[in-house]
Design a protein around this motif. Structure first.
Motif, PDB file in Angstrom:
ATOM      1  N   MET A   1      37.009  53.517  60.958  1.00 40.43           N
ATOM      2  CA  MET A   1      38.019  53.469  59.904  1.00 40.43           C
ATOM      3  C   MET A   1      38.411  52.014  59.671  1.00 40.43           C
ATOM      4  O   MET A   1      38.878  51.332  60.581  1.00 40.43           O
ATOM      5  CB  MET A   1      39.249  54.284  60.301  1.00 40.43           C
ATOM      6  N   ILE A   2      38.201  51.545  58.427  1.00 36.82           N
ATOM      7  CA  ILE A   2      38.492  50.159  58.065  1.00 36.82           C
ATOM      8  C   ILE A   2      39.626  50.151  57.045  1.00 36.82           C
ATOM      9  O   ILE A   2      39.748  51.051  56.218  1.00 36.82           O
ATOM     10  CB  ILE A   2      37.236  49.484  57.473  1.00 36.82           C
ATOM     11  N   LEU A   3      40.456  49.101  57.066  1.00 30.83           N
ATOM     12  CA  LEU A   3      41.591  48.998  56.164  1.00 30.83           C
ATOM     13  C   LEU A   3      41.166  49.072  54.702  1.00 30.83           C
ATOM     14  O   LEU A   3      40.224  48.412  54.276  1.00 30.83           O
ATOM     15  CB  LEU A   3      42.346  47.687  56.420  1.00 30.83           C
ATOM     16  N   ASN A   4      41.905  49.882  53.940  1.00 29.21           N
ATOM     17  CA  ASN A   4      41.669  50.039  52.512  1.00 29.21           C
ATOM     18  C   ASN A   4      42.384  48.906  51.791  1.00 29.21           C
ATOM     19  O   ASN A   4      43.587  48.704  51.974  1.00 29.21           O
ATOM     20  CB  ASN A   4      42.217  51.401  52.057  1.00 29.21           C
ATOM     21  N   PRO A   5      41.680  48.134  50.930  1.00 34.43           N
ATOM     22  CA  PRO A   5      42.328  47.007  50.239  1.00 34.43           C
ATOM     23  C   PRO A   5      43.465  47.419  49.310  1.00 34.43           C
ATOM     24  O   PRO A   5      44.279  46.582  48.917  1.00 34.43           O
ATOM     25  CB  PRO A   5      41.169  46.361  49.450  1.00 34.43           C
ATOM     26  N   LYS A   6      43.554  48.713  48.962  1.00 39.78           N
ATOM     27  CA  LYS A   6      44.693  49.172  48.156  1.00 39.78           C
ATOM     28  C   LYS A   6      45.999  49.081  48.939  1.00 39.78           C
ATOM     29  O   LYS A   6      47.080  49.112  48.360  1.00 39.78           O
ATOM     30  CB  LYS A   6      44.480  50.626  47.714  1.00 39.78           C
ATOM     31  N   PHE A   7      45.899  48.995  50.284  1.00 39.33           N
ATOM     32  CA  PHE A   7      47.079  48.933  51.142  1.00 39.33           C
ATOM     33  C   PHE A   7      47.042  47.625  51.944  1.00 39.33           C
ATOM     34  O   PHE A   7      46.641  47.623  53.109  1.00 39.33           O
ATOM     35  CB  PHE A   7      47.115  50.122  52.101  1.00 39.33           C
ATOM     36  N   GLY A 131      46.978  53.096  55.366  1.00 41.71           N
ATOM     37  CA  GLY A 131      46.176  51.895  55.200  1.00 41.71           C
ATOM     38  C   GLY A 131      44.724  52.082  55.570  1.00 41.71           C
ATOM     39  O   GLY A 131      43.881  51.241  55.246  1.00 41.71           O
ATOM     40  N   LEU A 132      44.404  53.173  56.258  1.00 42.53           N
ATOM     41  CA  LEU A 132      43.019  53.458  56.649  1.00 42.53           C
ATOM     42  C   LEU A 132      42.415  54.616  55.854  1.00 42.53           C
ATOM     43  O   LEU A 132      41.342  55.104  56.187  1.00 42.53           O
ATOM     44  CB  LEU A 132      42.965  53.780  58.149  1.00 42.53           C
ATOM     45  N   LEU A 133      43.108  55.049  54.794  1.00 40.87           N
ATOM     46  CA  LEU A 133      42.578  56.146  53.986  1.00 40.87           C
ATOM     47  C   LEU A 133      41.342  55.719  53.195  1.00 40.87           C
ATOM     48  O   LEU A 133      41.237  54.581  52.744  1.00 40.87           O
ATOM     49  CB  LEU A 133      43.637  56.641  52.997  1.00 40.87           C
ATOM     50  N   GLU A 134      40.437  56.652  53.026  1.00 42.45           N
ATOM     51  CA  GLU A 134      39.349  56.480  52.066  1.00 42.45           C
ATOM     52  C   GLU A 134      39.897  56.775  50.670  1.00 42.45           C
ATOM     53  O   GLU A 134      40.869  57.526  50.519  1.00 42.45           O
ATOM     54  CB  GLU A 134      38.213  57.461  52.378  1.00 42.45           C
ATOM     55  N   ASP A 135      39.276  56.196  49.653  1.00 45.44           N
ATOM     56  CA  ASP A 135      39.714  56.480  48.278  1.00 45.44           C
ATOM     57  C   ASP A 135      39.673  57.974  47.987  1.00 45.44           C
ATOM     58  O   ASP A 135      40.497  58.495  47.223  1.00 45.44           O
ATOM     59  CB  ASP A 135      38.852  55.725  47.267  1.00 45.44           C
ATOM     60  N   SER A 136      38.723  58.680  48.602  1.00 46.75           N
ATOM     61  CA  SER A 136      38.592  60.119  48.370  1.00 46.75           C
ATOM     62  C   SER A 136      39.760  60.917  48.949  1.00 46.75           C
ATOM     63  O   SER A 136      39.954  62.077  48.597  1.00 46.75           O
ATOM     64  CB  SER A 136      37.275  60.638  48.961  1.00 46.75           C
ATOM     65  N   ASP A 137      40.554  60.294  49.836  1.00 49.28           N
ATOM     66  CA  ASP A 137      41.722  60.961  50.406  1.00 49.28           C
ATOM     67  C   ASP A 137      42.896  60.975  49.436  1.00 49.28           C
ATOM     68  O   ASP A 137      43.867  61.707  49.647  1.00 49.28           O
ATOM     69  CB  ASP A 137      42.179  60.264  51.695  1.00 49.28           C
ATOM     70  N   LEU A 138      42.840  60.147  48.395  1.00 47.56           N
ATOM     71  CA  LEU A 138      43.943  60.017  47.450  1.00 47.56           C
ATOM     72  C   LEU A 138      43.591  60.723  46.139  1.00 47.56           C
ATOM     73  O   LEU A 138      42.679  60.317  45.429  1.00 47.56           O
ATOM     74  CB  LEU A 138      44.246  58.536  47.176  1.00 47.56           C
ATOM     75  N   LEU A 329      48.482  62.034  45.548  1.00 45.64           N
ATOM     76  CA  LEU A 329      48.641  63.023  46.611  1.00 45.64           C
ATOM     77  C   LEU A 329      47.701  62.647  47.745  1.00 45.64           C
ATOM     78  O   LEU A 329      46.492  62.483  47.541  1.00 45.64           O
ATOM     79  CB  LEU A 329      48.303  64.421  46.086  1.00 45.64           C
ATOM     80  N   ASN A 330      48.261  62.489  48.946  1.00 37.53           N
ATOM     81  CA  ASN A 330      47.461  62.198  50.128  1.00 37.53           C
ATOM     82  C   ASN A 330      46.910  63.495  50.697  1.00 37.53           C
ATOM     83  O   ASN A 330      47.672  64.378  51.094  1.00 37.53           O
ATOM     84  CB  ASN A 330      48.333  61.476  51.167  1.00 37.53           C
ATOM     85  N   ARG A 331      45.596  63.605  50.790  1.00 42.28           N
ATOM     86  CA  ARG A 331      44.951  64.822  51.286  1.00 42.28           C
ATOM     87  C   ARG A 331      44.680  64.783  52.797  1.00 42.28           C
ATOM     88  O   ARG A 331      44.245  65.775  53.371  1.00 42.28           O
ATOM     89  CB  ARG A 331      43.624  65.051  50.555  1.00 42.28           C
ATOM     90  N   ASN A 332      44.885  63.628  53.423  1.00 43.02           N
ATOM     91  CA  ASN A 332      44.540  63.480  54.843  1.00 43.02           C
ATOM     92  C   ASN A 332      45.730  63.889  55.716  1.00 43.02           C
ATOM     93  O   ASN A 332      46.798  63.279  55.632  1.00 43.02           O
ATOM     94  CB  ASN A 332      44.147  62.032  55.127  1.00 43.02           C
ATOM     95  N   PRO A 333      45.576  64.884  56.585  1.00 46.42           N
ATOM     96  CA  PRO A 333      46.708  65.357  57.396  1.00 46.42           C
ATOM     97  C   PRO A 333      46.978  64.527  58.643  1.00 46.42           C
ATOM     98  O   PRO A 333      47.931  64.811  59.375  1.00 46.42           O
ATOM     99  CB  PRO A 333      46.272  66.775  57.780  1.00 46.42           C
ATOM    100  N   ASN A 334      46.152  63.501  58.915  1.00 52.32           N
ATOM    101  CA  ASN A 334      46.254  62.786  60.194  1.00 52.32           C
ATOM    102  C   ASN A 334      46.810  61.371  60.075  1.00 52.32           C
ATOM    103  O   ASN A 334      46.632  60.555  60.990  1.00 52.32           O
ATOM    104  CB  ASN A 334      44.877  62.728  60.858  1.00 52.32           C
ATOM    105  N   THR A 335      47.493  61.054  58.981  1.00 52.37           N
ATOM    106  CA  THR A 335      47.920  59.665  58.788  1.00 52.37           C
ATOM    107  C   THR A 335      48.948  59.214  59.827  1.00 52.37           C
ATOM    108  O   THR A 335      48.946  58.053  60.240  1.00 52.37           O
ATOM    109  CB  THR A 335      48.474  59.447  57.367  1.00 52.37           C
ATOM    110  N   ALA A 336      49.841  60.104  60.254  1.00 52.91           N
ATOM    111  CA  ALA A 336      50.839  59.700  61.261  1.00 52.91           C
ATOM    112  C   ALA A 336      50.164  59.383  62.593  1.00 52.91           C
ATOM    113  O   ALA A 336      50.528  58.414  63.271  1.00 52.91           O
ATOM    114  CB  ALA A 336      51.896  60.789  61.432  1.00 52.91           C
ATOM    115  N   LEU A 337      49.184  60.188  62.975  1.00 51.08           N
ATOM    116  CA  LEU A 337      48.435  59.941  64.209  1.00 51.08           C
ATOM    117  C   LEU A 337      47.703  58.605  64.132  1.00 51.08           C
ATOM    118  O   LEU A 337      47.807  57.760  65.035  1.00 51.08           O
ATOM    119  CB  LEU A 337      47.434  61.074  64.442  1.00 51.08           C
ATOM    120  N   ILE A 338      46.974  58.409  63.045  1.00 51.70           N
ATOM    121  CA  ILE A 338      46.203  57.176  62.873  1.00 51.70           C
ATOM    122  C   ILE A 338      47.129  55.963  62.828  1.00 51.70           C
ATOM    123  O   ILE A 338      46.861  54.927  63.429  1.00 51.70           O
ATOM    124  CB  ILE A 338      45.359  57.261  61.581  1.00 51.70           C
ATOM    125  N   GLY A 339      48.241  56.113  62.109  1.00 52.33           N
ATOM    126  CA  GLY A 339      49.173  55.002  61.961  1.00 52.33           C
ATOM    127  C   GLY A 339      49.793  54.574  63.272  1.00 52.33           C
ATOM    128  O   GLY A 339      50.038  53.384  63.504  1.00 52.33           O
TER     129      GLY A 339
END
Length: 349
Positions: A1-7, A131-138, A329-339
């Motif tokens: 997982m690499i940082l998304n430049p949108k964030f 910050g680690l979301l893929e564009d497809s997660d949004l 809409l964020n489709r990824n349910p694991n953002t708190a864990l990853i963050g």
């Protein structure tokens, strides 16, 4: 997982090579399920090696879950621990009402030998994880610009109502937590006044969390059933008693076309648009609005994006600003864990 430049997150430790190849346990503590992950940092991102779920109520403390995770996966010499918790964090301590636990970062350092332990409010942690979301997660509800061109608001209804934001400092986005979900709900129409009175009899002070959460959706449903007298099919009551309320209500609305369920979802989404409007104005979130949380992720296919946007932008004087704000809409349910892991990997140099 690499940082998304949108964030473009403020993470000064990314430039420090000593933060690479570090072993980290990330944890997202919730009243139903606590999720732990084993991560390794590197190249400004994270690699997740292991992820396990534990039923929270079966354990007397977070330490029990943490020790079991370490033992189950035969982990040794893990350097850092990051925790996302459903409540305010003050001086490295938190006592979330939903968990009934007293949490203290010094305890985990002392008892388990971590070199660094960080604890964040779960929505602040989720903001880092995005910050680690893929564009497809949004999933875009409305787009008109880029997330990094101003403050960003995050609204996340689930077990409770999470509200957080990013402050844009001109170069970086800096996440922060709020307890805005506990601000008072106010009705707008005559029917909503009835709904407010219904909730007032139950709770006294009526917060937005009493409306926009799993319990809040149930409040909307039982108001429609018990006060407005919309009929409830007998088979549906049985399903509710045996299953996940939000999932069963969603299925009944979409698959069985049950009117009371459709009205409940429509009402919930109208309130969601209104509180999204409130939060966006309070944070002056010209950079965007992110909607996250269990409920929107479960009912995502039911959301009428155009209708949501029209309800969102209603304002006495600020419609010009609101109608240009991108909504995702964020489709990824694991953002708190990853963050939680990302923060403890790279926030400090």
């Amino acid at each position: 997982m690499i940082l998304n430049p949108k964030f473009p997150l403020y993470l000064p430790g990314v430039k420090n090579g000593s933060n690479d190849n570090v072993s980290i346990i990330g944890a997202n503590l919730r009243e139903d399920i606590t999720t732990l992950g084993y991560f390794v940092s590197g190249n400004g991102g994270l690699e997740i090696k292991i992820q396990n779920n534990y039923p929270t109520k079966e354990y007397a403390s977070f330490s029990e879950i943490l020790k079991k995770f370490i033992q189950d996966n035969q982990l040794e010499n893990v350097k850092r621990l990051g925790m996302a918790v459903p409540g305010p964090v003050l001086n490295g301590k938190s006592s979330p009402a939903r968990l009934g636990w007293n949490l203290d970062v010094e305890e985990y350092k002392r008892d388990l030998g971590f070199e660094k332990v960080n604890m964040l409010n779960d929505q602040e942690s989720s903001a880092y994880g995005m910050g680690l979301l893929e564009d497809s997660d949004l999933d875009p509800i409305y787009t008109s610009g880029h997330l990094e061109n101003g403050n960003v608001a995050i609204l996340a209804p689930g077990n409770g109502l999470g509200e957080a934001g990013y402050f844009f400092d001109g170069k970086y986005l800096r996440p922060f937590a709020t307890e805005g979900g506990h601000s008072e709900f106010s009705p707008r129409t005559n029917v909503e006044v009835e709904f407010y009175q219904f909730l007032n009899n139950l709770y006294g002070i009526v917060s937005w969390e009493n409306v926009l959460s799993k319990g809040g959706l149930f409040n909307i449903y039982r108001f429609l059933r018990d006060v407005k007298r919309h009929p409830e099919p007998e088979w549906l009551a049985e399903r509710f008693s045996n299953g996940n309320f939000v999932e069963e209500l969603y299925k009944a609305a979409v698959e069985e076309d049950v009117l009371i369920c459709k009205i409940a979802l429509d009402t919930f989404l109208e309130f969601l648009a209104r509180e999204a409007n409130n939060l966006t104005l309070k944070l002056k979130a010209t950079g965007g609005l992110l909607i996250s949380g269990d409920i929107p992720q479960i009912i995502t296919d039911y959301i009428n994006k155009d209708k949501f946007y029209e309800k969102f932008k209603i304002s006495d004087k600020m419609e010009e600003m609101l109608r240009n704000i991108p909504i995702y809409l964020n489709r990824n349910p694991n953002t708190a864990l990853i963050g939680s892991a990302l923060y403890t990997a790279y926030y400090h140099e």
